[in-house]
Write an enzyme that holds these catalytic residues in place. Structure first.
Site, short mmCIF file in Angstrom:
data_model
loop_
_atom_site.label_atom_id
_atom_site.label_comp_id
_atom_site.label_asym_id
_atom_site.label_seq_id
_atom_site.Cartn_x
_atom_site.Cartn_y
_atom_site.Cartn_z
N TRP A 1 0.83 -1.22 0.00
CA TRP A 1 0.00 0.00 0.00
C TRP A 1 0.86 1.26 0.00
CZ3 TRP A 1 -4.98 2.13 0.60
CH2 TRP A 1 -5.04 3.40 1.18
N MET A 2 0.38 2.28 -0.72
CA MET A 2 1.02 3.61 -0.70
C MET A 2 -0.03 4.68 -0.49
SD MET A 2 2.32 5.49 -4.23
CE MET A 2 4.04 5.12 -4.29
N ASP A 13 0.22 9.17 0.89
CA ASP A 13 0.88 10.46 0.62
C ASP A 13 2.33 10.43 0.14
OD1 ASP A 13 -1.35 10.75 2.18
OD2 ASP A 13 -0.37 11.85 3.77
#
Ligand code: FRU
Length: 495
Positions: free
Chosen positions: A36-37, A39
């Site tokens: 997950w990514m 900001d």
């Protein structure tokens, strides 16, 4: 020096990135190495390269305990992953290393400034998250957390500000060699404010002033601020949570806000003159800027929307989260303009040009198709006496799928619609935006990567971004006009 937690994350990402094929990722948008990514963090130029860090949960494609992922690039479009930079491994950040920024120190080391999150006993006796600002210093790959972290905590906050919502420091170095940073905060009115702090050496910090107060005008808590001078004006970018739509602005729930104004540096007084959303599409949040060595102010945002982000199953998405195109910022007529970085021109090839195409109904044009393209469209009325009612360009199209950008000149409304892009969820799929048009004229630039569409209107007066997860076989493009349209189209493949 490197903690067990970080070592494990680095081992994990190295082993698992191999399971994601290159063709399953965006080509020139930075995506998460694994998992997950969210900001963009620490967007900076250091040792001859752009560095991008990001909010990172390597172990699943959903948000989880935050690490900082790390990648570098020379042209902002081709990225190389580096090992995860920091992990939640200290008492003051055990619940996450939240967003922050990076800067080069005079001695050549790179400084990361981030938010440490940890659960603590609160004043009312309950147990909850506390957020404080922390530092890590490194060489561009490995970072050591500062032994006197945190450097800013609840004790540094102005009266009434919450210890639970205090995050996302953006640091810069002033001409006189001292440092400042801005951070998001929640005052007693429950909305948001941006605080300004200062430091002689980037390690010892103190509160300076409340730079801007939301007073419940634009959403609630203000996250991820950035503050800089641009074209003789001062710009404050922030991402407010829980926004109410106003007219054609701020439709994204957790959205984006650009305040343009003037700034008296001596007294640290920011005077707002103009407000607008930063992006008018569906997927854009928490942008951060860097000042490039050549003086350009370049912005990258997280190309997702919080409300549609944790809905997928791990089977549907091995990875989740990509960044927007890097965009060059400028101010014209009191508005923020955004253009894809000029480096993108280097990727253009296979030019296909069609000029003065007059049509109504549906047409396709020779050579106009593809899923990794840069396409410019200039629209004119085919009949000046009777301006067309609607224009649309449909792309990522086959018998089953399509996404469209349509324009109604009489209402001055541009719409992006990904309803038929392959989503099986009843999430928001369309966004309408008011655009500037005179007599049915409009300029569009559409940039497609494997899993996204970004539209730049009238040379960057507005940008609309949306992710689309349509299968890559759907690569058709067609044009529709209700009424008579004349247009120029030029398309390049991006490779
Ligand atoms: C914004 C945000 C930041 C925070 C981070 C946590 O998207 O909520 O305020 O630092 O995400 O991942």
């Amino acid at each position: 020096m490197i903690s067990q937690t970080l070592r494990e994350a680095r081992k994990y990402e190295e082993a698992s990135e191999k399971m994601i094929e290159q063709e399953m990722r965006p080509e020139f948008h930075l995506s998460t190495r694994v998992g997950w990514m969210n900001d963009p963090n620490g967007f900076s130029y250091y040792n001859g390269e752009y560095h991008m860090f990001y909010q990172y949960h390597p172990y699943s494609s959903h948000w989880g305990p935050m690490h900082w992922g790390h990648a570098v690039s020379r042209d902002l479009l081709h990225w190389t992953y580096l090992p995860a930079a920091i992990a939640p491994d200290e008492v003051y950040d055990t619940d996450g290393c939240f967003s922050g920024s990076a800067i080069e120190l005079p001695d050549g080391r790179q400084l990361l400034m981030y938010t440490g999150v940890s659960k603590q006993r609160l004043q009312d006796g309950s147990f909850g998250d506390v957020q404080a600002q922390c530092l890590a210093v490194g060489d561009g790959i490995d970072y050591e957390k500062y032994e006197r972290n945190p450097v800013l905590d609840a004790a540094d906050l102005p009266e009434g500000a919450s210890a639970a919502d205090f995050r996302d420091p953006k640091i810069w170095r002033k001409k006189d060699g001292t440092y400042q940073c801005v951070a998001g905060s929640r005052p007693a009115d429950g909305s948001g404010q941006i605080l300004l702090f200062e430091s002689p050496d980037a390690f010892h910090w103190k509160f300076r002033t409340v730079l801007a107060s939301n007073r419940n005008r634009f959403g609630l808590m203000w996250e991820c601020p950035d503050f800089f001078e641009l074209d003789g004006k001062q710009v404050l970018l922030t991402s407010p949570q829980d926004m109410l739509p106003q007219d054609f602005e701020y439709h994204n729930g957790n959205g984006t806000l650009c305040l343009i104004g003037s700034y008296a540096e001596e007294t640290a007084e920011f005077t707002e003159e103009h407000n607008q959303a930063i992006d008018y599409g569906i997927d854009f949040y928490a942008p951060q800027t860097v000042l490039a060595p050549d003086g350009r102010r370049i912005m990258i945002g997280w190309m997702q929307n919080w409300d549609t982000s944790n809905l997928h199953s791990a089977k549907e998405r091995a990875w989740f989260g990509q960044m927007s195109l890097p965009r060059e910022l400028s101010i014209r007529n009191g508005r923020l303009y955004q253009q894809p970085v000029r480096e993108l021109l280097q990727m253009r090839c296979n030019e296909v040009r069609h000029e003065n195409v007059s049509f109504s109904g549906i047409i396709r044009l020779d050579g106009i198709k593809g899923r990794r393209i840069d396409m410019e469209i200039e629209l004119f009325p085919g009949d000046v006496q009777e301006i067309y009612r609607k224009f649309a360009v449909r792309f990522a199209q086959n018998d089953t799928y399509q996404t469209s950008v349509s324009f109604r000149p009489h209402e001055s409304i541009l719409k992006i619609d990904r309803k038929f892009s392959g989503s099986r969820r009843a999430i928001i799929h369309q966004r309408r935006s008011k655009v500037n048009t005179v007599n049915g004229k409009l300029k569009l630039r559409l940039i497609l990567d494997r899993f996204s569409a970004e539209v730049f209107v009238n040379d960057g007066e507005q940008a609309l971004s949306a992710t689309i997860y349509t299968e890559q076989e759907a690569e058709g493009i067609s044009f529709f006009a209700d009424g008579q349209v004349r247009m120029n189209v030029v398309k390049y493949d991006l490779v």
